[in-house]
Design a protein around this motif. Sequence first.
Motif, PDB file in Angstrom:
ATOM      1  N   LYS A 189       0.706  -1.306  -0.069  1.00  0.00           N
ATOM      2  CA  LYS A 189       0.049  -0.205   0.007  1.00  0.00           C
ATOM      3  C   LYS A 189       0.790   1.196   0.092  1.00  0.00           C
ATOM      4  N   THR A 190       2.112   1.349   0.386  1.00  0.00           N
ATOM      5  CA  THR A 190       2.870   2.492   0.689  1.00  0.00           C
ATOM      6  C   THR A 190       4.216   2.507   0.059  1.00  0.00           C
ATOM      7  N   ILE A 191       4.664   1.317  -0.590  1.00  0.00           N
ATOM      8  CA  ILE A 191       6.053   1.130  -1.088  1.00  0.00           C
ATOM      9  C   ILE A 191       6.192   1.941  -2.315  1.00  0.00           C
ATOM     10  N   SER A 193       7.880 -10.805   1.400  1.00  0.00           N
ATOM     11  CA  SER A 193       6.498 -10.526   1.386  1.00  0.00           C
ATOM     12  C   SER A 193       5.767 -11.626   0.948  1.00  0.00           C
ATOM     13  N   THR A 194       4.316 -11.539   1.316  1.00  0.00           N
ATOM     14  CA  THR A 194       3.224 -12.415   1.012  1.00  0.00           C
ATOM     15  C   THR A 194       2.130 -11.826   0.016  1.00  0.00           C
ATOM     16  N   ASP A 195       2.487 -10.268  -0.169  1.00  0.00           N
ATOM     17  CA  ASP A 195       1.656  -9.485  -0.915  1.00  0.00           C
ATOM     18  C   ASP A 195       2.315  -9.198  -2.243  1.00  0.00           C
ATOM     19  N   ASN A 196       1.823  -8.080  -2.670  1.00  0.00           N
ATOM     20  CA  ASN A 196       2.587  -7.420  -4.175  1.00  0.00           C
ATOM     21  C   ASN A 196       3.745  -6.414  -3.909  1.00  0.00           C
ATOM     22  N   THR A 197       4.534  -6.208  -2.801  1.00  0.00           N
ATOM     23  CA  THR A 197       5.379  -5.530  -2.488  1.00  0.00           C
ATOM     24  C   THR A 197       6.469  -5.525  -3.464  1.00  0.00           C
ATOM     25  N   PHE A 198       7.066  -6.825  -3.755  1.00  0.00           N
ATOM     26  CA  PHE A 198       8.224  -6.975  -4.554  1.00  0.00           C
ATOM     27  C   PHE A 198       7.875  -6.837  -5.951  1.00  0.00           C
ATOM     28  N   ALA A 207       7.659  -2.747  -6.500  1.00  0.00           N
ATOM     29  CA  ALA A 207       8.698  -2.031  -6.392  1.00  0.00           C
ATOM     30  C   ALA A 207       9.535  -2.396  -7.570  1.00  0.00           C
ATOM     31  N   LYS A 208       9.529  -3.570  -8.089  1.00  0.00           N
ATOM     32  CA  LYS A 208      10.054  -4.057  -9.339  1.00  0.00           C
ATOM     33  C   LYS A 208       9.690  -3.073 -10.684  1.00  0.00           C
ATOM     34  N   SER A 209       8.348  -3.195 -10.637  1.00  0.00           N
ATOM     35  CA  SER A 209       7.890  -2.505 -11.661  1.00  0.00           C
ATOM     36  C   SER A 209       8.232  -0.942 -11.883  1.00  0.00           C
ATOM     37  N   LEU A 210       8.932  -0.617 -10.562  1.00  0.00           N
ATOM     38  CA  LEU A 210       9.294   1.047 -10.628  1.00  0.00           C
ATOM     39  C   LEU A 210      10.721   1.226 -11.490  1.00  0.00           C
ATOM     40  N   THR A 211      11.275  -0.017 -11.567  1.00  0.00           N
ATOM     41  CA  THR A 211      12.571   0.148 -11.906  1.00  0.00           C
ATOM     42  C   THR A 211      12.787   0.313 -13.412  1.00  0.00           C
ATOM     43  N   LYS A 212      11.582   0.352 -13.997  1.00  0.00           N
ATOM     44  CA  LYS A 212      11.310   0.910 -15.438  1.00  0.00           C
ATOM     45  C   LYS A 212      11.450   2.475 -15.362  1.00  0.00           C
ATOM     46  N   ARG A 213      11.123   3.101 -14.434  1.00  0.00           N
ATOM     47  CA  ARG A 213      11.066   4.477 -14.218  1.00  0.00           C
ATOM     48  C   ARG A 213      12.189   5.229 -13.750  1.00  0.00           C
ATOM     49  N   TYR A 214      12.740   4.305 -12.714  1.00  0.00           N
ATOM     50  CA  TYR A 214      13.984   4.928 -12.038  1.00  0.00           C
ATOM     51  C   TYR A 214      15.114   4.175 -12.292  1.00  0.00           C
ATOM     52  N   VAL A 264      16.077  -3.580  -6.711  1.00  0.00           N
ATOM     53  CA  VAL A 264      15.041  -4.208  -6.054  1.00  0.00           C
ATOM     54  C   VAL A 264      15.566  -5.678  -5.689  1.00  0.00           C
ATOM     55  N   PHE A 265      15.699  -6.167  -4.566  1.00  0.00           N
ATOM     56  CA  PHE A 265      16.173  -7.551  -4.043  1.00  0.00           C
ATOM     57  C   PHE A 265      14.861  -8.250  -3.422  1.00  0.00           C
ATOM     58  N   THR A 266      14.990  -9.502  -3.396  1.00  0.00           N
ATOM     59  CA  THR A 266      13.663 -10.164  -2.620  1.00  0.00           C
ATOM     60  C   THR A 266      14.658 -11.450  -1.962  1.00  0.00           C
TER      61      THR A 266
END
Length: 242
Positions: free
Chosen positions: A56-58, A83-88, A91-98, A103-105
Motif C-alpha cells: 500500500k505504501t512502497i 512479502s506475501t503480498d505484491n510489495t516486490f 517495487a520491481k515495476s518502478l525500476t522501469k521509471r527509475y 530491488v532485491f527479494t
Amino acid sequence: MQVITGIYFFYMFVSIYFLILVVTLYLQNRKDIFFSPQITRNYTLSVVIPAWNEEKTIASTIEHIFASDYKGLLEVLVVDDGSTDNTFKIAKSLTKRYKNLIVFTKSNSGKANSVNYALKHAKGELVSVIDADSFPEKSAFSKMIGYFDDLQVGAVTATCTPKNRNTLLEKLQTIEYKIIAFSRKLLEYIESIYVAPGSLSIYRKKALLAIGGFDPKNITEDIESTWHILSEGWKVRMCLSA
C-alpha cells in the motif's frame, strides 16, 4: 506509608532534575536548534528500504525519495523481506521509471537482516535507512547531510510525524512525535541521543560497517545500533528542521 512517601519524593526529584536539564539545554542552544549545516560537497548516498508486506505504501515511499532535491543520490535499494503480498512486484515495476532503483527479494528474516543485506551492495559513502511507509520531504536529505562534514559524525536522524492528522488522536500523536524530536535535539548537546529511528536516518557507511551493521537478534535494532555507534566514539546528530 514511608515507602510511598519516599517513592513520591524520588520521582519529584527526578522530574525537577530533568526539567532543569531541559530548560538549561534549551537556553544555552536556542539560537541553533533549527540550524542545518550547509552542504559543502555532495556525498554519494545510498537509500535502503527494508520492506515486508508494504504494497500500500512502497510506491509512494520510492517516489518521495526520488523527488528529493539532493544531488548526490546514487541509488535506492529495496529489500523485499519475503512479502506475501505484491510489495516486490510493485517495487520491481518502478525500476522501469527509475534506473538507479535496485530491488532485491529474499526469504523472511527480519528488518535488521534486510538492512545488512542491502549494506553489502550499497556503494554510497552514506547510507540512509527508511521504513517502507515513510515519506521524506523533498529537502530532508539536503538538510541532514551537512552534518557529515564533521568526520566524527556517524549518524544523523530527523523529525518524523504521522502523515494523517485529521482525528484528535492523530493530532495528539503528531504533538507527541514533535516533542520526542525536540527532546532528541536537546540530548544531542550532551552526546546522548539514544536512537536514530528507522523511519528516517542517515549513517556514515564506515560507521555502520565498524559495528557490523544492525544486530538481527535485537528487536529494537535502531536503538542498539545507535548505542553501538556512540560506544565506538562516533557522534549522532539530530536535524530538527528535516
